[in-house]
Design a protein around this motif. Sequence first.
Motif, mmCIF file in Angstrom:
data_model
loop_
_atom_site.group_PDB
_atom_site.id
_atom_site.type_symbol
_atom_site.label_atom_id
_atom_site.label_comp_id
_atom_site.label_asym_id
_atom_site.label_seq_id
_atom_site.Cartn_x
_atom_site.Cartn_y
_atom_site.Cartn_z
ATOM 1 N N HIS A 80 -2.520 -5.494 1.886
ATOM 2 C CA HIS A 80 -1.537 -7.409 3.129
ATOM 3 C C HIS A 80 -0.538 -6.848 2.808
ATOM 4 O O HIS A 80 0.329 -7.266 1.428
ATOM 5 C CB HIS A 80 -2.280 -9.039 2.968
ATOM 6 N N GLY A 81 0.867 -7.952 4.058
ATOM 7 C CA GLY A 81 1.707 -6.898 3.411
ATOM 8 C C GLY A 81 2.086 -6.053 3.672
ATOM 9 O O GLY A 81 1.576 -4.381 4.103
ATOM 10 N N THR A 82 4.179 -5.627 2.925
ATOM 11 C CA THR A 82 4.288 -4.229 2.765
ATOM 12 C C THR A 82 3.741 -3.356 1.795
ATOM 13 O O THR A 82 3.372 -3.856 1.284
ATOM 14 C CB THR A 82 5.554 -3.925 3.055
ATOM 15 N N GLU A 85 0.255 -2.898 6.040
ATOM 16 C CA GLU A 85 0.571 -4.027 7.271
ATOM 17 C C GLU A 85 0.856 -3.909 8.181
ATOM 18 O O GLU A 85 1.409 -4.244 8.729
ATOM 19 C CB GLU A 85 -0.162 -5.024 7.334
ATOM 20 N N ASP A 86 2.247 -2.863 7.479
ATOM 21 C CA ASP A 86 3.996 -2.590 8.641
ATOM 22 C C ASP A 86 3.402 -1.290 9.108
ATOM 23 O O ASP A 86 4.552 -0.602 9.747
ATOM 24 C CB ASP A 86 4.535 -3.122 7.531
ATOM 25 N N SER A 108 0.516 -0.864 13.828
ATOM 26 C CA SER A 108 0.824 -1.687 12.341
ATOM 27 C C SER A 108 2.125 -2.767 12.478
ATOM 28 O O SER A 108 1.868 -3.838 12.270
ATOM 29 C CB SER A 108 0.175 -1.129 11.222
ATOM 30 N N PHE A 112 3.354 -6.076 12.910
ATOM 31 C CA PHE A 112 3.674 -6.869 11.648
ATOM 32 C C PHE A 112 4.879 -7.296 11.622
ATOM 33 O O PHE A 112 5.837 -8.963 11.519
ATOM 34 C CB PHE A 112 3.887 -5.891 10.239
ATOM 35 N N GLN A 159 8.837 -11.304 9.289
ATOM 36 C CA GLN A 159 7.380 -10.271 9.036
ATOM 37 C C GLN A 159 7.532 -10.618 7.227
ATOM 38 O O GLN A 159 7.823 -9.995 6.268
ATOM 39 C CB GLN A 159 8.537 -8.470 8.750
ATOM 40 N N GLY A 161 3.240 -12.482 5.720
ATOM 41 C CA GLY A 161 2.044 -13.450 6.014
ATOM 42 C C GLY A 161 1.856 -14.296 5.300
ATOM 43 O O GLY A 161 2.586 -14.200 4.268
ATOM 44 N N ASN A 286 -3.133 -10.011 13.055
ATOM 45 C CA ASN A 286 -3.281 -9.855 11.256
ATOM 46 C C ASN A 286 -4.288 -8.768 11.833
ATOM 47 O O ASN A 286 -5.218 -9.199 11.696
ATOM 48 C CB ASN A 286 -3.804 -11.184 11.052
#
Length: 328
Positions: A80-82, A85-86, A108, A112, A159, A161, A286
């Motif tokens: 989840h996140g960088t 997810e980016d 992605s 994001f 950016q 989550g 998401n």
Amino acid sequence: MNVAVVMGGYSDESVISIRSGQLILNNLDRSKYTPFEVHILPEGWHVVIDGKKYPVTKADFSFEKEGIKTNFDVVINTIHGTPGEDGQMQAYWQLLGIPYTGCGFYQSALTFNKRDTLSVLNKFGIPRAASIYLSKGDPVNAQEIADNLGLPFMVKPNQSGSSLGISKVNSLEEFDKALEFAFAEDNDILIESFLKGMEVSVGVLNYKGQTTVLGITEIVSHNDFFDYEAKYQGKSDEITPARLDEETEKKVREVAIKAYEALGMSGFTRSEYIIVNGEPHFIEMNTNPGLSPASIFPQQAGVAGVAMSDLFENEIELALKRKVLFKN
């Protein structure tokens, strides 16, 4: 088949990601797959076996244990996140020719970025909140923003989550604190008009070759909005299926599928909407939804009567097919 279950990440969401990874490990069919717990964290990349860490070789995403090298046939990505997810990890795996679950690196990166996602979906006529985009250092006129969006309004990192850095601003006296909170998470922020209505979370995926709504969950936050505390510390009620009349449910399903396909999604997604006067307004997409036992996506699978092991097998099959297409 050696399956890397990749979890962690470089953001504050890493703890949630590791919980998601454990659910995947517990639900993979061991007669078909040999899963490995892989942590991607700021302190390093490691495969964890019986509590012991083995460094991941970044040149080919492999590892060695007792002199024996192991390569992975496929990656299940639950960061989840960088950087998971980016688009960063997806681009890396694609360059190495390793199939991975979820959407591609471009999708992605796009989803994001809240501003860019909204810009794309605007072309498809999907309703959303009015918004203003700011970068750190830009001149800010609070009164002008309030005049344009009305009070209250939402301030959120562009950016990020898990509702990290998000505030609801009820008066201009709260604005500076909200800016500071959001800019702590990202150098760019989005300020949106407040949408008053029912919030729903919609699980959508490509299941057996068809875009499918797994379920619709109604979110009833005990707080002022669905913030981090509400999401992860029990300060909300999540009702699946959502209490919607037939016509509104049909609209939510149609809009969720339209958004999924318009953004070129593949694999698990959870999109958020607020229903205002019977019309679902898009909030965010998401692409690596939480998969811990308390998360919404597994709840929807349970209500739909679909085993998580079947969903993961479907994801792996999609990843392998995409690799063949990419090679051709």
